[in-house]
Design a protein around this motif. Structure first.
Motif, short mmCIF file in Angstrom:
data_model
loop_
_atom_site.label_atom_id
_atom_site.label_comp_id
_atom_site.label_asym_id
_atom_site.label_seq_id
_atom_site.Cartn_x
_atom_site.Cartn_y
_atom_site.Cartn_z
N THR A 176 56.76 5.15 -22.69
CA THR A 176 55.44 5.21 -22.15
C THR A 176 55.40 4.91 -20.67
O THR A 176 54.84 5.87 -20.09
CB THR A 176 54.51 4.29 -23.02
N LYS B 96 54.41 7.71 -17.79
CA LYS B 96 53.37 7.48 -17.01
C LYS B 96 53.74 7.73 -15.29
O LYS B 96 53.14 8.25 -14.54
CB LYS B 96 52.81 6.22 -17.16
N ARG C 273 59.34 13.66 -21.58
CA ARG C 273 58.91 13.66 -23.04
C ARG C 273 59.74 14.24 -23.93
O ARG C 273 60.26 13.82 -24.82
CB ARG C 273 57.46 14.50 -23.19
N PRO D 18 58.24 7.32 -29.64
CA PRO D 18 56.86 8.08 -29.66
C PRO D 18 56.58 7.57 -27.99
O PRO D 18 56.91 6.39 -27.58
CB PRO D 18 56.14 7.25 -30.40
N VAL D 19 56.02 8.41 -27.49
CA VAL D 19 55.42 8.14 -26.11
C VAL D 19 53.94 8.65 -26.07
O VAL D 19 53.48 9.43 -26.90
CB VAL D 19 56.09 8.90 -24.92
N GLN D 20 53.08 7.74 -25.21
CA GLN D 20 51.49 8.12 -25.32
C GLN D 20 51.33 8.70 -23.77
O GLN D 20 51.90 8.35 -22.83
CB GLN D 20 50.99 6.89 -25.69
#
Length: 109
Positions: free
Chosen positions: A77, A81, A98, A107-109
């Motif tokens: 994440t 960013k 991503r 998983p990335v947010q």
């Protein structure tokens, strides 16, 4: 990971993450997962790996939000960013980050 030679038993993704009490919880054996995410990112962007992808990873490793107990998902994440901050939210670089984490099922947010 897992294909460099016959002795390479690093998992290539989180589906094959090694749960162990040795090696400080598998820190070395599981390091192939973020290493592969970086490789996929770099190959997706193209050009020298020390440019955009290297900058993203370096900035993330020096990011004060990265803590000693960060998870792969937390690190992922932060890389996204930092890619968005430096190159833009819809940039090729952010998309490549991503893609790198998607390839290793983090998983990335």
């Amino acid at each position: 990971p897992g294909t460099a030679n016959k002795h390479d038993n690093q998992p290539a993704d989180m589906a094959h993450f090694v749960q162990t009490t040795s090696d400080n919880g598998g820190v070395h054996i599981n390091s192939g997962i973020p290493n592969r995410a970086f490789a996929v990112t770099a190959l997706t962007i193209g050009g020298p790996a020390w440019q955009a992808p290297g900058t993203i990873w370096y900035e993330t490793l020096n990011d004060p939000r990265l803590k000693p107990n960060s998870t792969f998902a937390g690190f992922a994440t932060l890389t996204l960013k930092n890619a968005r901050t430096r190159f833009g939210a819809t940039s090729t670089e952010a998309g490549a980050v991503r893609a790198g984490w998607d390839a290793v099922k983090v998983p990335v947010q």
